[in-house]
Design a protein around this motif. Structure first.
Motif, mmCIF file in Angstrom:
data_model
loop_
_atom_site.group_PDB
_atom_site.id
_atom_site.type_symbol
_atom_site.label_atom_id
_atom_site.label_comp_id
_atom_site.label_asym_id
_atom_site.label_seq_id
_atom_site.Cartn_x
_atom_site.Cartn_y
_atom_site.Cartn_z
ATOM 1 N N ALA A 67 0.823 -1.211 0.000
ATOM 2 C CA ALA A 67 0.000 0.000 0.000
ATOM 3 C C ALA A 67 0.857 1.262 0.000
ATOM 4 C CB ALA A 67 -0.934 0.000 1.210
ATOM 5 N N SER A 68 2.065 1.174 0.545
ATOM 6 C CA SER A 68 2.937 2.348 0.611
ATOM 7 C C SER A 68 3.320 2.872 -0.769
ATOM 8 C CB SER A 68 4.211 2.012 1.409
ATOM 9 O OG SER A 68 4.889 0.909 0.836
ATOM 10 N N ASN A 69 3.288 2.025 -1.785
ATOM 11 C CA ASN A 69 3.618 2.477 -3.143
ATOM 12 C C ASN A 69 2.624 3.512 -3.667
ATOM 13 O OD1 ASN A 69 5.996 0.943 -3.745
ATOM 14 N ND2 ASN A 69 4.721 -0.882 -3.932
ATOM 15 N N PHE A 70 1.415 3.522 -3.104
ATOM 16 C CA PHE A 70 0.384 4.424 -3.596
ATOM 17 C C PHE A 70 0.399 5.772 -2.876
ATOM 18 C CE2 PHE A 70 -0.841 0.085 -4.450
ATOM 19 C CZ PHE A 70 -1.107 0.146 -5.813
ATOM 20 N N LYS A 71 1.452 5.999 -2.102
ATOM 21 C CA LYS A 71 1.676 7.303 -1.491
ATOM 22 C C LYS A 71 2.674 8.128 -2.299
ATOM 23 C CE LYS A 71 -0.985 6.276 1.999
ATOM 24 N NZ LYS A 71 -2.316 6.932 2.147
ATOM 25 N N VAL A 72 3.248 7.537 -3.333
ATOM 26 C CA VAL A 72 4.260 8.223 -4.138
ATOM 27 C C VAL A 72 3.572 8.940 -5.293
ATOM 28 C CG1 VAL A 72 6.377 7.970 -5.487
ATOM 29 C CG2 VAL A 72 5.924 6.431 -3.552
ATOM 30 N N PRO A 73 3.667 10.268 -5.379
ATOM 31 C CA PRO A 73 2.985 11.015 -6.442
ATOM 32 C C PRO A 73 3.370 10.524 -7.835
ATOM 33 C CG PRO A 73 3.849 12.502 -4.773
ATOM 34 C CD PRO A 73 4.402 11.145 -4.451
ATOM 35 N N PHE A 74 2.400 10.462 -8.715
ATOM 36 C CA PHE A 74 2.537 10.073 -10.126
ATOM 37 C C PHE A 74 2.845 8.586 -10.291
ATOM 38 C CE2 PHE A 74 4.209 14.643 -10.408
ATOM 39 C CZ PHE A 74 2.923 15.153 -10.482
ATOM 40 N N TYR A 75 3.748 8.059 -9.486
ATOM 41 C CA TYR A 75 4.080 6.631 -9.563
ATOM 42 C C TYR A 75 2.829 5.797 -9.316
ATOM 43 C CZ TYR A 75 6.440 2.217 -8.340
ATOM 44 O OH TYR A 75 6.848 0.901 -8.274
ATOM 45 N N ARG A 76 2.034 6.213 -8.334
ATOM 46 C CA ARG A 76 0.804 5.500 -7.992
ATOM 47 C C ARG A 76 -0.147 5.446 -9.183
ATOM 48 N NH1 ARG A 76 -3.617 8.502 -6.550
ATOM 49 N NH2 ARG A 76 -4.142 7.204 -4.758
ATOM 50 N N ASP A 77 -0.209 6.520 -9.941
ATOM 51 C CA ASP A 77 -1.134 6.574 -11.071
ATOM 52 C C ASP A 77 -0.695 5.650 -12.202
ATOM 53 O OD1 ASP A 77 -2.900 8.819 -10.060
ATOM 54 O OD2 ASP A 77 -0.954 9.804 -10.027
ATOM 55 N N ILE A 78 0.613 5.534 -12.373
ATOM 56 C CA ILE A 78 1.133 4.592 -13.364
ATOM 57 C C ILE A 78 0.803 3.163 -12.957
ATOM 58 C CG2 ILE A 78 3.235 3.707 -14.454
ATOM 59 C CD1 ILE A 78 4.447 6.495 -14.113
ATOM 60 N N LEU A 79 0.985 2.850 -11.664
ATOM 61 C CA LEU A 79 0.674 1.507 -11.173
ATOM 62 C C LEU A 79 -0.786 1.155 -11.414
ATOM 63 C CD1 LEU A 79 2.600 1.314 -7.758
ATOM 64 C CD2 LEU A 79 3.332 0.485 -9.996
ATOM 65 N N MET A 80 -1.672 2.059 -11.071
ATOM 66 C CA MET A 80 -3.096 1.769 -11.238
ATOM 67 C C MET A 80 -3.490 1.636 -12.699
ATOM 68 S SD MET A 80 -5.054 3.822 -8.172
ATOM 69 C CE MET A 80 -4.296 5.413 -8.458
ATOM 70 N N ALA A 81 -2.867 2.405 -13.575
ATOM 71 C CA ALA A 81 -3.135 2.274 -15.006
ATOM 72 C C ALA A 81 -2.749 0.895 -15.518
ATOM 73 C CB ALA A 81 -2.390 3.357 -15.783
ATOM 74 N N LEU A 82 -1.740 0.287 -14.883
ATOM 75 C CA LEU A 82 -1.296 -1.053 -15.251
ATOM 76 C C LEU A 82 -2.130 -2.149 -14.608
ATOM 77 C CD1 LEU A 82 2.577 -0.524 -14.993
ATOM 78 C CD2 LEU A 82 1.287 -0.947 -17.089
ATOM 79 N N GLY A 83 -3.013 -1.769 -13.692
ATOM 80 C CA GLY A 83 -3.808 -2.775 -12.988
ATOM 81 C C GLY A 83 -3.129 -3.293 -11.742
#
Length: 360
Positions: free
Chosen positions: A169-185
């Motif tokens: 869950a900590s990966n989704f606290k990083v700006p912009f990086y989180r959005d790339i992760l979610m776009a990948l599923g």
């Protein structure tokens, strides 16, 4: 000509001296450099892997660079509040972007190793699935390529099944990086996230890299030491949602990096476990190759990864499964995972140093 009596050298002597120096063997640095002439396709493969290896640092640098412009501060502040207190998408499995998953970038990324998948049976899209991925490796590149991109053709192999790779869950606290992760599923591995995704309907699935941070410390080339016996949470989740369990074994995942010796009892092992207990993840001391050389750097080696997606284990839905029920399913799961290893080890793990071992 050099003045000074006995230091006088004739022109012929000087030529002989220079000739002998030219013929002397060069200093061996032990570094094997990349030749100047490399096919364009291989350079693009290297570029894709290098970019993803640095993506966390790149997104952080971009965010701090934007912070240097005062007119952007209100927008950045709102974005920061949004990702930390409002946005619940990482817990709900939302915002997959197929054009991101199907980008040619990932084609080059997968071809670098290369990564390929092999399915043993068809998986009907009339039920949810929990994929258990083994081994963790240093980073889990095979899991990324297989379940977060379409570079190996997951959707073509398993039509109707939507994959969701789960991470900290900590990966989704990083700006912009989180959005790339979610776009990948890629979404949070929290219990709420698992439940939300599996309840979204038939064909929904989650992929959990079961061994986690603890198993990454055992990722050495030629070995497969799995942290599995105490990992019961993913099996319990599968039973609670009536999701079939699918063991996935990745041959070659442990071979793409070399890791510093860290057996139990050593100072390195003690420090890594202490770090893990504080932050929830660990930092294996590893090395690979470089951009311009083949044996010194932090880039993964070009070593084949073959991801075997095994036979599903059907479970009966139960809201509150007992420990005995969970253990029974775990026994079937371990047996199926072992079968995959025994079936394909002589084909895809010829250089193994020892057999598969479940260490914890």
């Amino acid at each position: 000509m050099v003045t000074g009596g006995s230091h006088h050298l004739s022109a012929s002597s000087l030529r002989k001296r220079l000739s002998s120096l030219a013929q002397a063997p060069s200093l061996n640095t032990g570094i094997e450099f990349v030749p100047a002439k490399i096919p364009r396709k291989r350079r693009l493969q290297m570029l894709a892997v290098a970019c993803w290896s640095c993506i966390l640092s790149i997104t952080c640098c971009v965010f701090f660079w934007l912070c240097s412009f005062p007119p952007l501060w209100p927008f950045l502040a709102m974005y920061w509040i949004w990702i930390n207190y409002i946005d619940k998408a990482p817990e709900k499995g939302q915002r997959i972007q197929q054009w991101v998953r199907r980008s040619v970038f990932w084609k080059y990324f997968a071809e670098y190793y290369p990564v390929s998948i092999m399915k043993e049976v068809d998986l009907p899209a009339d039920r949810p699935y929990v994929f258990g991925y083994h081994p963790h490796g240093i980073i889990g590149m095979g899991a990324l390529v297989t379940f977060a991109t379409e570079a190996t053709g997951f959707s073509e192999s398993f039509p109707g099944i939507t994959p969701h790779l789960l991470t900290l869950a900590s990966n989704f606290k990083v700006p912009f990086y989180r959005d790339i992760l979610m776009a990948l599923g890629i979404y949070s591995v929290s219990k709420a996230s698992c439940s939300n995704i599996l309840k979204s309907g038939p064909g929904s699935s989650i992929t959990i890299v079961v061994g986690g941070a603890a198993e990454s410390l055992s990722a050495h080339p030629g070995t497969v030491d799995l942290t599995l016996r105490k990992r019961l949470g993913f099996i319990k989740v599968a039973i609670q949602h009536g999701a079939d369990l699918v063991p996935v074994f990745s041959f070659g995942e442990n071979d793409i990096f070399e890791q510093m010796p860290n057996e139990k009892g050593t100072t390195v092992y003690t420090l890594q476990k202490h770090f893990q207990s504080i932050f929830g993840f660990t930092l294996p001391l590893f090395h690979g190759r470089g951009l311009l050389n083949y044996n010194l750097g932090l880039m993964p080696y070009r070593r084949r990864i073959v991801v075997i997606i095994g036979r599903p284990i059907h479970v009966k839905q139960h809201d509150k499964p007992t420990t005995e029920e969970v253990r029974e399913v775990q026994g079937k799961y371990i047996a199926e995972l072992t079968r995959i290893w025994d079936t394909y080890k002589d084909e895809f793990a010829k250089a193994r140093l020892r057999e598969l071992e479940i260490i914890d």
